[in-house]
Design an enzyme around this catalytic site. Sequence first.
Site, short mmCIF file in Angstrom:
data_model
loop_
_atom_site.label_atom_id
_atom_site.label_comp_id
_atom_site.label_asym_id
_atom_site.label_seq_id
_atom_site.Cartn_x
_atom_site.Cartn_y
_atom_site.Cartn_z
N HIS A 82 0.85 -1.09 0.06
CA HIS A 82 0.14 -0.05 0.07
C HIS A 82 0.85 1.12 -0.04
O HIS A 82 1.80 1.32 0.76
CB HIS A 82 -1.01 0.08 1.22
CG HIS A 82 -2.16 1.17 1.23
ND1 HIS A 82 -3.18 0.91 0.75
CD2 HIS A 82 -1.89 2.22 1.66
CE1 HIS A 82 -3.86 2.05 0.71
NE2 HIS A 82 -3.05 2.96 1.31
N ASP A 161 -14.21 3.61 6.78
CA ASP A 161 -13.21 4.23 5.90
C ASP A 161 -13.62 4.90 4.78
O ASP A 161 -13.06 6.09 4.36
CB ASP A 161 -11.70 3.50 5.71
CG ASP A 161 -10.77 4.23 4.87
OD1 ASP A 161 -10.24 5.40 5.48
OD2 ASP A 161 -10.56 3.86 3.85
N ARG A 168 -13.23 13.49 4.60
CA ARG A 168 -11.87 14.16 4.86
C ARG A 168 -11.22 14.82 3.68
O ARG A 168 -10.64 15.88 3.58
CB ARG A 168 -10.77 13.23 5.18
CG ARG A 168 -10.94 12.60 6.53
CD ARG A 168 -10.12 11.31 6.91
NE ARG A 168 -8.71 11.70 6.55
CZ ARG A 168 -7.75 10.77 6.27
NH1 ARG A 168 -8.13 9.29 5.95
NH2 ARG A 168 -6.70 10.84 6.02
N SER A 183 -6.94 4.82 8.52
CA SER A 183 -7.75 4.72 7.15
C SER A 183 -6.73 3.40 6.30
O SER A 183 -7.53 2.52 5.86
CB SER A 183 -7.45 6.01 6.26
OG SER A 183 -7.54 5.71 4.88
N LYS A 187 -8.24 -0.72 6.18
CA LYS A 187 -8.29 -1.51 5.12
C LYS A 187 -7.50 -2.66 4.81
O LYS A 187 -7.95 -4.03 4.52
CB LYS A 187 -8.00 -0.57 3.97
CG LYS A 187 -9.02 0.32 3.73
CD LYS A 187 -8.82 1.23 2.40
CE LYS A 187 -7.46 2.17 2.52
NZ LYS A 187 -7.72 3.55 2.46
#
Length: 434
Positions: A82, A161, A168, A183, A187
């Site tokens: 990620h 999220d 956001r 966040s 995930k």
Amino acid sequence: MNTVDVITRKRDGSTLNAEEIRYMVDGYTAGDIPDYQMSAFLMAVYFQGMNEEETILLTKYMKESGDTVDLSGIQGIKVDKHSTGGVGDKTTLIAGPAAAACGVPVAKMSGRGLGFTGGTIDKLGAIPGFQTAVEEQDFIDQVNEKGIAVIGQTGHIAPADKKIYALRDVTATVDNLSLITSSVMSKKLASGSDAILLDVKCGNGAFMQTKEEAEKLARLMVKIGRAHGKKTMAVISDMNQPLGCAIGNALEVKEAIEVLRGNGPEDISELSAALAGMMAYLGEKAATPEEGIAMAKKKIADGSALQKFRDMVESQGGDPRIIEDTALLPQAEAELAFLADRDGCIEEIHARKMGLASQHTGAGRERKEDEIDLAAGILLYKKVGDFVQKGDVICKIYGKNIKKLEKALEEIKNAVKISENPVNCNSLIHEVIQ
Ligand code: URA
């Protein structure tokens, strides 16, 4: 419990307890807490911060807001990767197939672009026919058969999220350590992989602008990953200029194919190989990260990483002919060149400003419901440290019409600086946390 009380306590700098954090997450996900109260809460968190304990709890309740994917049907150690978001960051399209070629099962769920940063799902959307909405069983079958699948995140994974991130994005509360940590990790922990590699971007084109902030974020995410029994590593990589030369969806797919052919720009080629190699290490296909990186480079050089990319495209309904003929990717209707106005050395190509310029071409969304122009974006002909002569092309801008491109050009004029003196480039990988 009362929502106004929780907002007030955070606004005034108190530490929230588990019950209060859970109340906010569950209440907002269920629609009981309206956007305006959640916005106020997020702004309070933004200014007052959350301590480590609060951040861990926020991550836990966001993860628990939805399902956890069961990937036990996939053999081997599943490694997820990620990025915290950058400009021109197409590493998943390269490191994913390269890690798969090393034997690591890559079962990846990715997101859409946000603000000035791009998203893998939008990039894959530039491949004609490519499907990112895939049923869970088909996803698992594809990874078992082909070694790789990259799909969109389902609404059932960390739905808290999904809602909070969208809010956001429009309330200027993205770049906060606790909010980014919760966040990303909610995930990742729900996505079912066994190991996680985090690419924490640092610089003017990243949410974390300084090395200190990026390191704090990386260490906290690694700690949370490990506390949940996942092997977790983080790379802190530079995002002060766009990664590679392409920004924009079809342009980035084309560049990813060039990297997989061994012909890509140096920075994106190096970072992608490093990430793939660390994935190979986490997946226990290499004894050390260095051995993994050497293996990933070999898999790119011998064409097996490109073959994995082809397998993924074919399996997900995409047109594999784009690999040989990138003209089959969406093509822009208009283009404009940005030229050097004097001789010198490129001192800066400000990543955030270039990301915003790319957004203006139509390559990114200004509002979350916007359609993106898959062909739009920017192609750099020069990078930081390159010498230019007056009149040289620094970049070309692509999009639907000249009017849009002229707006982007204004942004680019502010993003590029030319120095009279030679300029050294920042190092690409600042730190590896393992
Ligand atoms: N990427 C995410 O998934 N979440 C953030 O908050 C920032 C980057």
